[in-house]
Design an enzyme around this catalytic site. Sequence first.
Site: not given
Length: 640
Positions: A236, A529, A238, A458, A454-455
């Site tokens: 912000g 990752d 400008t 996580h 894989h997920e």
Amino acid sequence: MAKDNNPNSNKFKVSPWLIYTAILLIFLFISFVTGGSNFQEPSQLTSSKFNSYLEKGQIEKVIVYNKTEAEVFLNAEALKDPAHKKVAKDVLDRPNKGPHYSFDIGNDQIFQTKLEKAVAEGKLKDFNFLPKSNWTDIFVSLLPIIIIIGVWIFIMRKMSGGGAGGGQIFNIGKSKAKLFDEKTDIKTTFKDVAGLEGAKEEIQEIVEFLKNPEKYTNLGGKIPKGALLVGPPGTGKTLLAKAVAGEAQVPFFSLSGSDFVEMFVGVGASRVRDLFKQAKEKSPAIIFIDEIDAVGRARGKSNMSGGNDERENTLNQLLTEMDGFGTNSNVIVLAATNRADVLDKALMRAGRFDRQIFVDLPDIRERAEIFQVHLAPLKKVEGLDTDFLAKQTPGFSGADIANVCNEAALIAARYNKEAVDKQDFLDAVDRIVGGLEKKNKIVTPEEKRAIAIHEAGHATVSWMLEHAAPLIKVTIVPRGQSLGAAWYLPEERLIVRTDQMLDEMCATMGGRAAEKVTFDRISTGALSDLEKVTKQARAMVTVYGLNEKIGNVTYYDSTGQSEYSFAKPYSEDTAKIIDKEISDLIESQYQRAITILEENKDKLDQLASILIEKEVIFKDDLEAIFGKRTFDKNLGEVVS
């Protein structure tokens, strides 16, 4: 921050050539209507017919031009004769005032004698011999000169950038700054700027300086000469300047740093001089230079790639002008940049930019305020929780929030909804962060299971670690360049401790670790990752001094000087230690993730199976498998 409500005005731009053409047509029309130039061409006449008409007394007047061409005017009685029907009326069907006929005479002396005899006999009222200028010939002779002048003017306008602000080659050194007109331009005020309370307070004081300078000068204070707005893109800077333009009842000159740059030598410095000259004439005034790093970069830093003398000359002139006018001239310079580290030190000293105002990314409270501003023009459902939306957008700038609101409206319209609801905003966040969904992407069952494992890795590791970010949802729907994603709601911290960074690294390595535990082989799917944890580990070792072997040493240079240096700030031996420590950090967290997943392998497989079936799972699904997260902080409502 407010949305920049500044639509393009559809004003009709009048071309100068259109004006010239209109003037010429008006002139010709007036001449045509008033009869100043008769557009009815006289009919050609033979000498024998002229003698016949003369004998009958039908000719009122004869005018001979240049002793060669005679124009014949008939009298009223003759115009009633059917023989003269063709010449009695003009093209507008009005009575033709003449000349009605014309013909070429032979010997002018003989013809004059004939006319004198007719006048004496009363058969002719009058005759005259006059010179005649052929305007067509004159115009044709001047046409090449007119064309050359027109082409020269066209080329000069093109060379000076299309003619804006004078349009002549001689005005190329004039400033391109736009003078804000509060009567015609759309007005932005401080009320339209949400959040940024500290920056607004500083900026409002500058406006007050110009409105009421005696309040400060009476106590012996001096009005600051400049203020520099510094911060990440989209925060912000400008917009704050536009608010100043709307609030300050003084002339406001706005331009970009690149407006000083031109292909001609010396133009940049000339435009700086002209800009400050205009501002001084209209003082008190404000000059706003957006992206000042285009001309304000430190001098002498880029010698290896070839110095830019023209840019340095422009900077030198800017330095002179800022420190050249008196303290009572009431001209304040505002500038904005997101690269304050590359600006010249002379530009940053007190007396030029006296104040540096840091415009940071908004916190959760400021994001809620920004959402309220951008939600105002939207048709939304009743009771939409802006605090919830603020929690779902950590790290978003004001521009990002404006984009979220716009995307949510587009998504709602895509599904033919009458109002924008909460799910549209969540989908918009996913669209901006992760990219466009690709549901039709061909993924084999084997690849789909690998992505799900894989997920799920996580999700499992982050659920088991205290300082990992709380999970919102996990998806294996391809989005953007990724084949799957786990969405978290990170805690907004001002400082980060070592154990927090290590937990985040471990959760990031959970995907690859899950592949190793389940399939005993790894894939290329962990590229992003690995990039993330490598950056984190390098920052811990070389920037934040969080490594025991390297110690309390940082190799980070906040001034940016190291960007132009070929030498590393450490020895080869230290480089080897740094590389080893980075590798050890990553490998230790990888092994830690493997240990966690081996202890919860059945739950990992269960979670992956649900993920393959549903494609998207939420926090509730993890709670059903793992139970409540004991160290989970109350961060408010999450996606369900």
